[in-house]
Write an enzyme that holds these catalytic residues in place. Structure first.
Site, PDB file in Angstrom:
ATOM      1  N   LYS A  59      -5.247   1.744   7.906  1.00 55.21           N
ATOM      2  CA  LYS A  59      -6.451   1.022   8.570  1.00 55.21           C
ATOM      3  C   LYS A  59      -6.026  -0.569   8.570  1.00 55.21           C
ATOM      4  CE  LYS A  59      -7.988  -1.798   6.184  1.00 55.21           C
ATOM      5  NZ  LYS A  59      -7.598  -3.062   5.293  1.00 55.21           N
ATOM      6  N   SER A  73      11.955   0.986   6.564  1.00 49.29           N
ATOM      7  CA  SER A  73      11.435  -0.416   6.072  1.00 49.29           C
ATOM      8  C   SER A  73      12.613  -1.455   6.475  1.00 49.29           C
ATOM      9  CB  SER A  73      10.681  -0.567   4.947  1.00 49.29           C
ATOM     10  OG  SER A  73       9.676  -1.582   4.947  1.00 49.29           O
ATOM     11  N   ILE A 116       0.985  -1.370  -0.211  1.00 44.30           N
ATOM     12  CA  ILE A 116      -0.046   0.008   0.119  1.00 44.30           C
ATOM     13  C   ILE A 116       0.682   1.243   0.017  1.00 44.30           C
ATOM     14  CG2 ILE A 116      -0.227   0.342   2.567  1.00 44.30           C
ATOM     15  CD1 ILE A 116      -2.856   0.658  -0.261  1.00 44.30           C
ATOM     16  N   ASP A 152      -9.755  -8.076   7.151  1.00 44.71           N
ATOM     17  CA  ASP A 152      -8.787  -7.136   6.697  1.00 44.71           C
ATOM     18  C   ASP A 152      -9.563  -6.217   5.534  1.00 44.71           C
ATOM     19  OD1 ASP A 152      -6.131  -5.782   6.465  1.00 44.71           O
ATOM     20  OD2 ASP A 152      -6.554  -6.417   4.512  1.00 44.71           O
TER      21      ASP A 152
HETATM   22  P1  NAP Z   1       2.689  -5.500   3.122  1.00 46.10           P
HETATM   23  O1  NAP Z   1       2.779  -5.418   1.378  1.00 46.10           O
HETATM   24  O2  NAP Z   1       2.825  -6.679   3.725  1.00 46.10           O
HETATM   25  O3  NAP Z   1       3.679  -4.349   3.676  1.00 46.10           O
HETATM   26  C1  NAP Z   1       3.896  -4.232   5.023  1.00 46.10           C
HETATM   27  C2  NAP Z   1       5.240  -3.734   5.186  1.00 46.10           C
HETATM   28  O4  NAP Z   1       5.556  -3.208   6.632  1.00 46.10           O
HETATM   29  C3  NAP Z   1       6.328  -4.685   4.792  1.00 46.10           C
HETATM   30  O5  NAP Z   1       6.727  -4.562   3.425  1.00 46.10           O
HETATM   31  C4  NAP Z   1       7.364  -4.493   5.946  1.00 46.10           C
HETATM   32  O6  NAP Z   1       8.686  -4.091   5.310  1.00 46.10           O
HETATM   33  C5  NAP Z   1       6.851  -3.501   6.652  1.00 46.10           C
HETATM   34  N1  NAP Z   1       6.990  -3.432   8.304  1.00 46.10           N
HETATM   35  C6  NAP Z   1       6.918  -4.535   8.880  1.00 46.10           C
HETATM   36  N2  NAP Z   1       7.249  -4.449  10.216  1.00 46.10           N
HETATM   37  C7  NAP Z   1       7.884  -2.996  10.245  1.00 46.10           C
HETATM   38  C8  NAP Z   1       8.348  -2.353  11.113  1.00 46.10           C
HETATM   39  N3  NAP Z   1       8.546  -2.603  12.569  1.00 46.10           N
HETATM   40  N4  NAP Z   1       8.912  -1.067  11.056  1.00 46.10           N
HETATM   41  C9  NAP Z   1       8.895  -0.640   9.653  1.00 46.10           C
HETATM   42  N5  NAP Z   1       8.141  -1.407   8.765  1.00 46.10           N
HETATM   43  C10 NAP Z   1       7.711  -2.589   8.788  1.00 46.10           C
HETATM   44  O7  NAP Z   1       1.072  -5.052   3.718  1.00 46.10           O
HETATM   45  P2  NAP Z   1       0.264  -3.995   2.910  1.00 46.10           P
HETATM   46  O8  NAP Z   1      -0.756  -4.562   1.873  1.00 46.10           O
HETATM   47  O9  NAP Z   1       0.950  -2.767   2.381  1.00 46.10           O
HETATM   48  O10 NAP Z   1      -0.582  -3.547   4.021  1.00 46.10           O
HETATM   49  C11 NAP Z   1      -0.207  -2.639   5.177  1.00 46.10           C
HETATM   50  C12 NAP Z   1      -1.299  -2.145   6.126  1.00 46.10           C
HETATM   51  O11 NAP Z   1      -2.183  -1.344   5.080  1.00 46.10           O
HETATM   52  C13 NAP Z   1      -2.380  -3.134   6.556  1.00 46.10           C
HETATM   53  O12 NAP Z   1      -3.017  -2.882   7.695  1.00 46.10           O
HETATM   54  C14 NAP Z   1      -3.380  -2.885   5.443  1.00 46.10           C
HETATM   55  O13 NAP Z   1      -4.645  -3.474   5.967  1.00 46.10           O
HETATM   56  C15 NAP Z   1      -3.222  -1.606   5.013  1.00 46.10           C
HETATM   57  N6  NAP Z   1      -3.803  -1.594   3.471  1.00 46.10           N
HETATM   58  C16 NAP Z   1      -3.569  -2.295   2.645  1.00 46.10           C
HETATM   59  C17 NAP Z   1      -4.172  -2.243   1.220  1.00 46.10           C
HETATM   60  C18 NAP Z   1      -3.763  -3.052   0.003  1.00 46.10           C
HETATM   61  O14 NAP Z   1      -4.489  -3.136  -0.902  1.00 46.10           O
HETATM   62  N7  NAP Z   1      -2.608  -4.070   0.111  1.00 46.10           N
HETATM   63  C19 NAP Z   1      -5.095  -1.314   1.133  1.00 46.10           C
HETATM   64  C20 NAP Z   1      -5.330  -0.111   2.023  1.00 46.10           C
HETATM   65  C21 NAP Z   1      -4.795  -0.430   3.344  1.00 46.10           C
HETATM   66  P3  NAP Z   1       9.807  -4.947   4.894  1.00 46.10           P
HETATM   67  O15 NAP Z   1       9.177  -5.573   3.292  1.00 46.10           O
HETATM   68  O16 NAP Z   1      10.810  -4.031   4.667  1.00 46.10           O
HETATM   69  O17 NAP Z   1      10.060  -6.114   5.786  1.00 46.10           O
END
Ligand code: NAP
Length: 308
Positions: free
Chosen positions: A91, A36, A14, A169
């Protein structure tokens, strides 16, 4: 006015798909850094492996956008607020309701702005839907949120872990819209949560809510949907039927259908800038409360194991 120097924390899907473009498209913000653990960052912007490292050695930052999984968000938010930084929470705003309440209290004490963002509320059809429903009698609401987890969440282990919410989620996005557009408050009456034997979070859920007048609100969540995907809310009222499709993007009223451009994340960042410039916070936990109620009161149904 100087741009708000913002750091994006958690460079996952995201952050890259939506936050970075929305920040670069808003002159109120300047991207000061990224954080990150395993990401390389982007060319020309200072990058750190942790928030600790950014705070120790990085450039000055006024605000952070926390785009990590929810399970690690509280510690990061609390650390940023303690430095007087403004905080944008993706969120859901946290892994528990109580931790979000603590953050709200902390923000109030430090005077920083805390924004619990609900991106679906900024989908194009949502504001006009809310306006149209404001003086209607709602008789029935049907929410169908069925998507293919393999397509939308590939390899996201956190989403299946406690605090990751599983199918809630995406489901919480539907609830963020429903709690915003429906004219009366509603609460959970019953729920069945389908739990694969090898997972800690539900893959599907059937829920019955009722509003304070007794109107039923059903929600059908399923992550096993292949083929056409559904992110639909249908509201039957005394003045006809309202339909919100594509996660709130397409609104159909008895008078016709409205397709508008997607402005969810630009809308969120415009709102965040306004909150910062006016010294306010915005933290609505109603969608997370309904999800917590489903976990509190729902019946668990064991279903077959699920592998990505
Ligand atoms: P994601 O692709 O798994 O990305 C999360 C990132 O957080 C990972 O790349 C990880 O980085 C990083 N991370 C984990 N622990 C951390 C820490 N302690 N400090 C700094 N960075 C850290 O997940 P996502 O889909 O982007 O979703 C993230 C959030 O956004 C969730 O709450 C989700 O509900 C929300 N969201 C997602 C979407 C969607 O379409 N995907 C849409 C709206 C909202 P590394 O890769 O560097 O380890």
């Amino acid at each position: 006015m100087d741009p708000i120097r913002i750091a994006v924390v958690g460079m996952g899907k995201i952050a890259r798909d939506q936050h970075l473009p929305a920040i670069s498209g808003n002159v109120a913000f300047g991207l000061a850094a990224t954080v990150s653990p395993d990401d390389a960052g982007i060319t020309g912007v200072p990058h750190h492996a942790s928030l600790d490292a950014l705070l120790a050695d990085g450039p000055a930052v006024d605000a952070v956008a926390l785009c990590t999984p929810p399970q690690v968000r509280y510690a990061l938010a609390s650390q940023a607020l303690a430095r007087g930084m403004h905080v944008f929470l993706e969120k859901p705003p946290g892994a528990t309701l109580s931790e979000v309440a603590v953050l709200e209290d902390q923000a109030q004490k430090t005077g920083a702005s805390l924004f619990a963002a609900w991106h679906s509320r900024f989908a194009a059809g949502v504001a006009p839907a809310r306006a149209w429903l404001s003086d209607r009698r709602v008789d029935r609401v049907t929410i169908v949120w069925r998507e293919d987890v393999r397509v939308w969440h590939p390899g996201q282990a956190w989403i299946w872990e406690p605090g990751g919410l599983g199918v809630f989620d995406p489901g919480i996005n539907a609830l963020s819209i429903a709690t915003w557009i429906l004219p009366r408050p509603f609460f959970l009456e019953s729920a069945t949560l389908a739990l694969p034997g090898n997972r800690a979070a539900p893959i599907a859920a059937d829920i019955l809510f009722r509003d304070s007048r007794g109107a039923p609100i059903t929600m059908d969540l399923d992550w096993r949907q292949t083929g056409p995907q559904s992110w639909d809310i249908v509201v039957d009222t005394d003045a006809g039927t309202l339909r919100l499709a594509n996660g709130g993007a397409v609104l159909t009223l008895p008078s016709g259908t409205d397709h508008a451009e997607d402005r969810e994340y630009p809308g969120l960042y415009a709102r965040f800038a306004t909150l910062i410039h006016t010294g306010r916070s915005e933290v609505d936990t109603a969608p997370l409360r309904l999800v917590a109620d489903a976990f509190l009161r729902g019946t668990r149904l064991a279903v077959e194991d699920f592998d990505d």
